[in-house]
Design a protein around this motif. Structure first.
Motif, PDB file in Angstrom:
ATOM      1  N   ILE A 103       6.757  15.045 -44.409  1.00  0.00           N
ATOM      2  CA  ILE A 103       5.745  16.099 -44.246  1.00  0.00           C
ATOM      3  C   ILE A 103       6.312  17.249 -43.420  1.00  0.00           C
ATOM      4  N   ALA A 104       7.016  16.895 -42.338  1.00  0.00           N
ATOM      5  CA  ALA A 104       7.617  17.916 -41.474  1.00  0.00           C
ATOM      6  C   ALA A 104       8.696  18.694 -42.218  1.00  0.00           C
ATOM      7  N   GLU A 105       9.515  17.998 -43.014  1.00  0.00           N
ATOM      8  CA  GLU A 105      10.576  18.663 -43.773  1.00  0.00           C
ATOM      9  C   GLU A 105      10.011  19.684 -44.748  1.00  0.00           C
ATOM     10  N   LEU A 106       8.883  19.320 -45.402  1.00  0.00           N
ATOM     11  CA  LEU A 106       8.287  20.206 -46.393  1.00  0.00           C
ATOM     12  C   LEU A 106       7.397  21.272 -45.760  1.00  0.00           C
ATOM     13  N   GLY A 107       7.036  21.066 -44.487  1.00  0.00           N
ATOM     14  CA  GLY A 107       6.215  22.044 -43.793  1.00  0.00           C
ATOM     15  C   GLY A 107       4.812  22.171 -44.350  1.00  0.00           C
ATOM     16  N   ILE A 108       4.246  21.080 -44.801  1.00  0.00           N
ATOM     17  CA  ILE A 108       2.904  21.133 -45.389  1.00  0.00           C
ATOM     18  C   ILE A 108       1.859  20.672 -44.375  1.00  0.00           C
ATOM     19  N   SER A 109       0.626  21.085 -44.602  1.00  0.00           N
ATOM     20  CA  SER A 109      -0.501  20.665 -43.766  1.00  0.00           C
ATOM     21  C   SER A 109      -1.548  20.010 -44.653  1.00  0.00           C
ATOM     22  N   GLY A 110      -2.536  19.385 -44.002  1.00  0.00           N
ATOM     23  CA  GLY A 110      -3.614  18.768 -44.765  1.00  0.00           C
ATOM     24  C   GLY A 110      -3.427  17.292 -45.021  1.00  0.00           C
ATOM     25  N   VAL A 111      -2.332  16.709 -44.540  1.00  0.00           N
ATOM     26  CA  VAL A 111      -2.106  15.273 -44.705  1.00  0.00           C
ATOM     27  C   VAL A 111      -2.576  14.563 -43.435  1.00  0.00           C
ATOM     28  N   GLU A 112      -3.443  13.572 -43.597  1.00  0.00           N
ATOM     29  CA  GLU A 112      -4.000  12.862 -42.447  1.00  0.00           C
ATOM     30  C   GLU A 112      -3.763  11.363 -42.601  1.00  0.00           C
ATOM     31  N   PHE A 113      -3.488  10.702 -41.475  1.00  0.00           N
ATOM     32  CA  PHE A 113      -3.326   9.253 -41.458  1.00  0.00           C
ATOM     33  C   PHE A 113      -4.471   8.629 -40.665  1.00  0.00           C
ATOM     34  N   HIS A 114      -5.121   7.643 -41.280  1.00  0.00           N
ATOM     35  CA  HIS A 114      -6.241   6.950 -40.645  1.00  0.00           C
ATOM     36  C   HIS A 114      -5.960   5.451 -40.630  1.00  0.00           C
ATOM     37  N   ALA A 115      -6.472   4.785 -39.621  1.00  0.00           N
ATOM     38  CA  ALA A 115      -6.345   3.332 -39.541  1.00  0.00           C
ATOM     39  C   ALA A 115      -7.161   2.676 -40.646  1.00  0.00           C
ATOM     40  N   PRO A 116      -6.861   1.420 -40.987  1.00  0.00           N
ATOM     41  CA  PRO A 116      -7.684   0.717 -41.976  1.00  0.00           C
ATOM     42  C   PRO A 116      -9.144   0.676 -41.534  1.00  0.00           C
ATOM     43  N   VAL A 117     -10.041   0.758 -42.503  1.00  0.00           N
ATOM     44  CA  VAL A 117     -11.472   0.683 -42.213  1.00  0.00           C
ATOM     45  C   VAL A 117     -12.091  -0.395 -43.095  1.00  0.00           C
TER      46      VAL A 117
END
Length: 395
Positions: free
Chosen positions: A254-268
């Motif tokens: 994600i950092a290499e591509l410089g994109i935003s809008g990606v989120e990581f969430h714990a299992p629910v």
């Protein structure tokens, strides 16, 4: 007609309410045994504090503390051993069951084989997947892989029977020298948790990747595809719900591509995840080809469809066959080879023509009827009963 075992013990490091496909499956199996009149006991771990256990009716769940990794999961050899060694003693120090059911990892299967040999009782192995195949993506150490294969063979060969998700998995077992009687039972979804729920439109529409993201899943394909997608349709999000060994590499990409809008969430939990899926443009699933795991089926597809959410799959194998078979009659989604540009095209198509709520509800109703976990649990219990009878006949 074979008799249902009077007393059943299920041994697993994971059980409801921890959110995982294995948890839902084992809970359904326990319920089905109890429904048929068996006394069911589950030997498992103490759930993290964020989950509130609610044991199934007629099932006694025995929990004890274990080591967990930094993210709170029982994952890693030390963590497995913190469950397996006490389990061996716990099995030997309690009243014998007529049959035992064991969930991977193979070290737990090995502990159950040793215990049941001393107790002179049969056990049945849940061959949800082959860990020695999956491990080849996490390590190149031939010593580690050889040791794991040896333990897995030991665990499976001693079982009176096994149940597997697909015929492909059974075939793979035969290829590596495991000839234990095995029954393909398929997989399903807990329809009490996963169902379409009318939700308000999100401020920014999103795609969802739900479940584990290990090396052999190849979830990085969706980072690359999302980067291409957002060039043409900005304002969307990509949500990851789950955990996996690829988290750091995904964040680096994600950092290499410089994109935003990606989120990581714990299992629910299932109901919460179903809410998320109900409002998604589509869910995402992948299987990286030529990793020695092409026979695997991505079971997260069932939860998505039961929530009325179409699936975009990237990869090869039986999931492609499943989607292509059902897409003829229903909007289940689409499958494409493991290719970022092609995956981005499917995401663009889904975003430009989102599935209406009425069609999502119909999709959910169909999936709940076709892939109910309770039906799979019935087949599993039948498999366990048959294995128990075979063991009695040969003892």
């Amino acid at each position: 007609m074979p008799n249902t075992p009077t007393r059943v013990i299920i041994a697993s490091r994971i059980f409801a309410p921890e959110p995982a496909a294995a948890s839902y499956m084992l809970e359904a199996i326990a319920r089905e045994f109890a429904r048929r009149g068996s006394a069911v006991e589950v030997l498992t771990t103490r759930a993290p504090r964020r989950y509130r256990p609610k044991d199934p009716s007629g099932v006694r769940v025995r929990r004890f503390p274990v080591l967990r990794d930094a993210a709170g999961y029982v994952r890693g050899y030390l963590q497995y051993m913190s469950f397996d060694i006490p389990l061996l003693l716990r099995l030997l120090c309690r009243r014998r069951a007529d049959v035992y059911i064991v969930e991977p990892p193979p070290t737990t299967g090995a502990a159950v084989r040793i215990a049941t040999a001393l107790l002179r009782r049969p056990y049945v192995y849940d061959a949800a997947d082959l860990w020695s195949d999956a491990a080849s993506q996490a390590t190149s150490s031939t010593l580690v892989l050889r040791a794991l294969r040896t333990v897995e063979r030991f665990a499976l060969r001693g079982a009176a029977g096994a149940f597997a998700i697909s015929p492909g998995l059974v075939s793979r077992m035969r290829e590596i020298g495991i000839h234990t009687p095995a029954t393909p039972v398929g997989f399903g979804v807990d329809t009490t948790a996963f169902a379409f729920r009318a939700v308000a439109a999100a401020d920014s529409p999103y795609f969802v990747y739900a479940g584990s993201y290990s090396e052999w899943h190849g979830a990085e394909i969706f980072i690359d595809a999302f980067a291409r997608f957002t060039e043409l349709m900005p304002g969307y999000r990509l949500l990851f719900y789950g955990n996996g060994s690829q988290r750091e590499s995904l964040e680096r990409r994600i950092a290499e591509l410089g994109i935003s809008g990606v989120e990581f969430h714990a299992p629910v939990g299932g109901e919460e995840l179903s809410h998320v899926l109900s409002g998604a443009v589509a869910s995402l699933a992948s299987l990286k080809p030529r990793q020695g795991y092409d026979y695997a089926f991505t079971t997260k597809v069932y939860a998505s469809l039961a929530s009325g959410c179409p699936v975009i799959f990237s990869g090869e194998g039986p999931t492609v066959d499943f989607i292509e078979e059902h897409a003829v009659a229903r909007p289940v989604g689409a499958a494409v080879g493991y290719d970022a540009p092609a995956t981005a095209e499917l995401m663009l198509g889904a975003a430009r023509a989102p599935l209406p709520a009425a069609e999502r509800r119909q999709l959910s109703t169909w999936a709940a009827d076709a892939f109910s976990l309770s039906r799979v649990a019935e087949r599993v219990v039948d498999c366990v009963v048959a294995a128990t009878e075979r063991s009695r006949a040969t003892s």
